[in-house]
Motif scaffolding. Structure first.
Motif, PDB file in Angstrom:
ATOM      1  N   ASP A   1       0.850  -1.188   0.000  1.00  0.00           N
ATOM      2  CA  ASP A   1       0.000   0.000   0.000  1.00  0.00           C
ATOM      3  C   ASP A   1       0.886   1.240   0.000  1.00  0.00           C
ATOM      4  O   ASP A   1       1.855   1.324   0.764  1.00  0.00           O
ATOM      5  CB  ASP A   1      -0.915   0.001   1.229  1.00  0.00           C
ATOM      6  CG  ASP A   1      -1.906  -1.148   1.198  1.00  0.00           C
ATOM      7  OD1 ASP A   1      -2.355  -1.505   0.094  1.00  0.00           O
ATOM      8  OD2 ASP A   1      -2.217  -1.701   2.270  1.00  0.00           O
ATOM      9  N   LEU A   2       0.561   2.201  -0.849  1.00  0.00           N
ATOM     10  CA  LEU A   2       1.409   3.360  -1.054  1.00  0.00           C
ATOM     11  C   LEU A   2       0.863   4.593  -0.344  1.00  0.00           C
ATOM     12  O   LEU A   2      -0.349   4.802  -0.294  1.00  0.00           O
ATOM     13  CB  LEU A   2       1.568   3.629  -2.552  1.00  0.00           C
ATOM     14  CG  LEU A   2       2.162   2.451  -3.343  1.00  0.00           C
ATOM     15  CD1 LEU A   2       2.210   2.769  -4.834  1.00  0.00           C
ATOM     16  CD2 LEU A   2       3.552   2.101  -2.824  1.00  0.00           C
ATOM     17  N   PRO A   3       1.748   5.419   0.189  1.00  0.00           N
ATOM     18  CA  PRO A   3       1.327   6.614   0.933  1.00  0.00           C
ATOM     19  C   PRO A   3       0.969   7.757   0.002  1.00  0.00           C
ATOM     20  O   PRO A   3       1.269   7.714  -1.199  1.00  0.00           O
ATOM     21  CB  PRO A   3       2.580   6.944   1.752  1.00  0.00           C
ATOM     22  CG  PRO A   3       3.705   6.491   0.871  1.00  0.00           C
ATOM     23  CD  PRO A   3       3.212   5.254   0.179  1.00  0.00           C
TER      24      PRO A   3
ATOM     25  N   ASN B   1      -3.121  14.059 -14.045  1.00  0.00           N
ATOM     26  CA  ASN B   1      -2.177  13.598 -13.037  1.00  0.00           C
ATOM     27  C   ASN B   1      -2.827  12.445 -12.282  1.00  0.00           C
ATOM     28  O   ASN B   1      -4.010  12.496 -11.950  1.00  0.00           O
ATOM     29  CB  ASN B   1      -1.827  14.724 -12.066  1.00  0.00           C
ATOM     30  CG  ASN B   1      -1.058  15.845 -12.749  1.00  0.00           C
ATOM     31  OD1 ASN B   1      -0.440  15.637 -13.799  1.00  0.00           O
ATOM     32  ND2 ASN B   1      -1.090  17.025 -12.161  1.00  0.00           N
ATOM     33  N   TYR B   2      -2.055  11.427 -12.005  1.00  0.00           N
ATOM     34  CA  TYR B   2      -2.558  10.244 -11.314  1.00  0.00           C
ATOM     35  C   TYR B   2      -1.779  10.023 -10.026  1.00  0.00           C
ATOM     36  O   TYR B   2      -0.559  10.197  -9.994  1.00  0.00           O
ATOM     37  CB  TYR B   2      -2.418   8.999 -12.195  1.00  0.00           C
ATOM     38  CG  TYR B   2      -3.333   8.955 -13.396  1.00  0.00           C
ATOM     39  CD1 TYR B   2      -4.480   8.163 -13.396  1.00  0.00           C
ATOM     40  CD2 TYR B   2      -3.045   9.689 -14.545  1.00  0.00           C
ATOM     41  CE1 TYR B   2      -5.320   8.109 -14.505  1.00  0.00           C
ATOM     42  CE2 TYR B   2      -3.877   9.644 -15.659  1.00  0.00           C
ATOM     43  CZ  TYR B   2      -5.007   8.852 -15.631  1.00  0.00           C
ATOM     44  OH  TYR B   2      -5.831   8.800 -16.731  1.00  0.00           O
ATOM     45  N   LYS B   3      -2.488   9.622  -8.974  1.00  0.00           N
ATOM     46  CA  LYS B   3      -1.835   9.333  -7.697  1.00  0.00           C
ATOM     47  C   LYS B   3      -1.772   7.823  -7.483  1.00  0.00           C
ATOM     48  O   LYS B   3      -2.721   7.090  -7.781  1.00  0.00           O
ATOM     49  CB  LYS B   3      -2.581  10.005  -6.547  1.00  0.00           C
ATOM     50  CG  LYS B   3      -4.054   9.625  -6.417  1.00  0.00           C
ATOM     51  CD  LYS B   3      -4.743  10.452  -5.343  1.00  0.00           C
ATOM     52  CE  LYS B   3      -6.227  10.114  -5.250  1.00  0.00           C
ATOM     53  NZ  LYS B   3      -6.944  10.972  -4.281  1.00  0.00           N
ATOM     54  N   ALA B   4      -0.642   7.355  -6.960  1.00  0.00           N
ATOM     55  CA  ALA B   4      -0.441   5.928  -6.732  1.00  0.00           C
ATOM     56  C   ALA B   4      -1.172   5.487  -5.472  1.00  0.00           C
ATOM     57  O   ALA B   4      -1.186   6.207  -4.468  1.00  0.00           O
ATOM     58  CB  ALA B   4       1.047   5.622  -6.616  1.00  0.00           C
ATOM     59  N   ILE B   5      -1.782   4.304  -5.526  1.00  0.00           N
ATOM     60  CA  ILE B   5      -2.466   3.786  -4.337  1.00  0.00           C
ATOM     61  C   ILE B   5      -1.881   2.457  -3.853  1.00  0.00           C
ATOM     62  O   ILE B   5      -1.919   2.164  -2.669  1.00  0.00           O
ATOM     63  CB  ILE B   5      -3.986   3.652  -4.568  1.00  0.00           C
ATOM     64  CG1 ILE B   5      -4.299   2.816  -5.813  1.00  0.00           C
ATOM     65  CG2 ILE B   5      -4.629   5.032  -4.671  1.00  0.00           C
ATOM     66  CD1 ILE B   5      -5.790   2.564  -6.017  1.00  0.00           C
ATOM     67  N   GLN B   6      -1.353   1.666  -4.758  1.00  0.00           N
ATOM     68  CA  GLN B   6      -0.759   0.388  -4.351  1.00  0.00           C
ATOM     69  C   GLN B   6       0.041  -0.217  -5.482  1.00  0.00           C
ATOM     70  O   GLN B   6      -0.106   0.167  -6.642  1.00  0.00           O
ATOM     71  CB  GLN B   6      -1.836  -0.593  -3.884  1.00  0.00           C
ATOM     72  CG  GLN B   6      -2.892  -0.909  -4.932  1.00  0.00           C
ATOM     73  CD  GLN B   6      -2.718  -2.282  -5.583  1.00  0.00           C
ATOM     74  OE1 GLN B   6      -1.650  -2.648  -6.027  1.00  0.00           O
ATOM     75  NE2 GLN B   6      -3.792  -3.034  -5.638  1.00  0.00           N
ATOM     76  N   LEU B   7       0.886  -1.186  -5.125  1.00  0.00           N
ATOM     77  CA  LEU B   7       1.524  -2.019  -6.145  1.00  0.00           C
ATOM     78  C   LEU B   7       1.364  -3.474  -5.736  1.00  0.00           C
ATOM     79  O   LEU B   7       1.246  -3.797  -4.554  1.00  0.00           O
ATOM     80  CB  LEU B   7       2.994  -1.641  -6.354  1.00  0.00           C
ATOM     81  CG  LEU B   7       4.055  -1.991  -5.322  1.00  0.00           C
ATOM     82  CD1 LEU B   7       4.487  -3.467  -5.359  1.00  0.00           C
ATOM     83  CD2 LEU B   7       5.292  -1.121  -5.527  1.00  0.00           C
ATOM     84  N   HIS B   8       1.326  -4.343  -6.728  1.00  0.00           N
ATOM     85  CA  HIS B   8       1.246  -5.775  -6.482  1.00  0.00           C
ATOM     86  C   HIS B   8       1.969  -6.496  -7.601  1.00  0.00           C
ATOM     87  O   HIS B   8       2.367  -5.882  -8.594  1.00  0.00           O
ATOM     88  CB  HIS B   8      -0.215  -6.237  -6.376  1.00  0.00           C
ATOM     89  CG  HIS B   8      -0.990  -6.004  -7.623  1.00  0.00           C
ATOM     90  ND1 HIS B   8      -1.689  -4.829  -7.885  1.00  0.00           N
ATOM     91  CD2 HIS B   8      -1.169  -6.765  -8.736  1.00  0.00           C
ATOM     92  CE1 HIS B   8      -2.254  -4.895  -9.067  1.00  0.00           C
ATOM     93  NE2 HIS B   8      -1.953  -6.068  -9.620  1.00  0.00           N
TER      94      HIS B   8
END
Length: 305
Positions: free
Chosen positions: A98-100, A113-120
């Motif tokens: 989970d990304l801050p 513009n896009y904000k990161a929420i998670q990576l998997h």
């Protein structure tokens, strides 16, 4: 209240979001057996009708059929250089970080513009094929997805209603002879999340450490598609980078030790390639940064005349 949805993101639901139908459980093909009737990828349409759409992901990218697009300039990575304390978990389908706030991506002919929420990640077994997307039929050992939503949205539930609401950056992995030291904190933390619903903290890691050098990210593929797990919403702008991430066999094997809810090995966690149908896959020219530097140099020279 919240629930796992789509790519495994834990979403806090608003009253409006609660009206969306709750998804049935679904499985990867490696989980389907005589003793378990959970629907595998071929039956995901029974979980969500969107999984049978005409713009599904992943796909096989045939490089000779890609269309060069000079608008696909290098992306701008915001906050990727910052080191954070991340929350890592086994969500029953994959490992998720989970990304801050403060991490995002822009440029590269993205709508906003896009904000990161998670990576998997998605992987195979014993170093075998495990990526979701394939390039000219080649399947890589693992693939990482960094999931972003438009800055104006508060959740994935909102973003899926917009055909370009989600931007996913995809990175392929290659097996290397030596360890990738930048991945050591993440790989070591996997030992703490073998069981589903378990969590671990990862400190001192930045997203920049987990992706190839930014100077090598000028060449990439772009197409419109979907989430690769139910509900398979067709709301994703995909960016797949040509440059790969190296990991040793030992590091890759750490992912194979994780377990599905039924206690079996978490392996072959990928959806097979879907028909491209009438979509085009675009390819960046990779020389936009060189052109800009040439223009800058020319302006400097002219100013001295």
């Amino acid at each position: 209240r919240g629930s796992r949805e789509n790519t495994g993101i834990f979403i806090v639901r608003s009253s409006a979001a609660r009206k969306r139908p709750i998804l049935r459980e679904w499985c990867y093909q490696s989980q389907v057996s005589c003793n378990r009737s959970c629907p595998g990828p071929d039956a995901w349409q029974t979980v969500s009708h969107q999984c049978g759409g005409r713009s599904q992901s992943p796909v096989n990218i045939v490089t000779r059929k890609t269309v060069k697009d000079e608008r696909l300039t290098p992306l701008q990575f915001d906050g990727y250089q910052e080191a954070f304390n991340f929350h890592l978990r086994n969500n029953g389908h994959t490992v998720q970080l989970d990304l801050p706030p403060g991490v995002g991506v822009s440029g590269g002919h993205l709508d906003a513009n896009y904000k990161a929420i998670q990576l998997h990640l998605h992987w195979g077994k014993n170093g075998s094929a495990g990526s979701e997307h394939t390039i000219d039929g080649e399947q890589f050992p693992m693939e990482m997805h960094i999931v972003h939503i438009k800055e104006d949205y508060n959740s994935l539930s909102q973003a899926v209603k917009d055909p370009t609401g989600i931007a996913v950056l995809g990175f392929f992995f290659q097996e290397s002879l030596s360890e990738n030291k930048k991945y050591t904190p993440l790989v070591d933390a996997l030992k703490q999340i073998i069981k589903p619903s378990s969590n671990a903290s990862v400190s001192g890691v930045s997203l920049e450490m987990l992706i190839p050098p930014q100077s090598s990210l000028t060449k990439y593929f772009r197409y419109s598609g979907s989430l690769t797990t139910p509900d398979c919403a067709e709301a994703v702008v995909w960016t797949l980078f040509e440059s790969t991430v190296p990991l040793s066999r030992t590091q890759l094997s750490a992912f194979w030790q994780l377990q599905f809810p039924e206690g079996t090995e978490m392996i072959q966690t990928y959806r097979p390639a879907q028909p491209l149908n009438d979509r085009s896959v675009f390819y960046s020219t990779g020389n936009a940064s060189l052109v800009s530097w040439a223009l800058l140099l020319m302006s400097v020279l002219l100013s001295t005349l």
